[in-house]
Design a protein around this motif. Sequence first.
Motif, PDB file in Angstrom:
ATOM      1  N   CYS A   9      58.778  23.366  -1.137  1.00 39.10           N
ATOM      2  CA  CYS A   9      57.620  24.100  -1.623  1.00 39.10           C
ATOM      3  C   CYS A   9      56.462  23.779  -0.706  1.00 39.10           C
ATOM      4  CB  CYS A   9      57.314  23.688  -3.062  1.00 39.10           C
ATOM      5  SG  CYS A   9      55.761  24.363  -3.670  1.00 39.10           S
ATOM      6  N   CYS A  12      53.253  21.900  -2.897  1.00 32.33           N
ATOM      7  CA  CYS A  12      53.296  20.520  -3.369  1.00 32.33           C
ATOM      8  C   CYS A  12      54.234  19.629  -2.565  1.00 32.33           C
ATOM      9  CB  CYS A  12      53.654  20.458  -4.851  1.00 32.33           C
ATOM     10  SG  CYS A  12      55.319  21.018  -5.223  1.00 32.33           S
ATOM     11  N   HIS A  25      61.493  26.568  -9.247  1.00 26.34           N
ATOM     12  CA  HIS A  25      60.223  25.851  -9.231  1.00 26.34           C
ATOM     13  C   HIS A  25      59.059  26.826  -9.087  1.00 26.34           C
ATOM     14  CE1 HIS A  25      57.124  23.012  -8.012  1.00 26.34           C
ATOM     15  NE2 HIS A  25      56.988  23.655  -6.874  1.00 26.34           N
ATOM     16  N   HIS A  92      49.460  24.389 -10.351  1.00 25.78           N
ATOM     17  CA  HIS A  92      50.792  24.155  -9.797  1.00 25.78           C
ATOM     18  C   HIS A  92      51.644  23.286 -10.707  1.00 25.78           C
ATOM     19  CE1 HIS A  92      53.277  24.891  -6.320  1.00 25.78           C
ATOM     20  NE2 HIS A  92      53.797  23.701  -6.476  1.00 25.78           N
TER      21      HIS A  92
HETATM   22 ZN   LIG Z   1      55.485  23.149  -5.627  1.00 26.83          ZN
END
Ligand SMILES: [Zn+2]
Length: 117
Positions: A9, A12, A25, A92
């Motif tokens: 990702c 993050c 996710h 997030h």
């Molecule tokens: Zn993420």
Amino acid sequence: MAIISKFECNVCGNSYKTNRGLKRHLNIVTKYNVSCPDLDTLPENTIQQFKAILVHYIHKQLPKGSKQLEKQSVSVPATESQFYAIFKNYIHYYSALKNKYKCIFHGSSSNQLLAVF
Ligand SMILES: [Zn+2]
């Protein structure tokens, strides 16, 4: 030679073994940013005022003059409606249990993590 594929990702930095894992996710993250029907919708000028206060507040909490490459965490007192109005689309992470949101902002040289409890 083994090819290690990693699905990361880019917000993050969490990595997943499969593309499906990453997609899951991202789907969850998207859901956090869809407005909750039980929250008040704030008038635009209230949001703007609160934004100004918030920026001031965050600047006060960040260490002065440091060229930090690490994540910075800032806590801001806000109602859920206020928080949501401003950070929608940046959320997030959300824990319904702890009523805790996390937003991740990317600077040019640093990642800034903002968490509101
Ligand atoms: Zn993420």
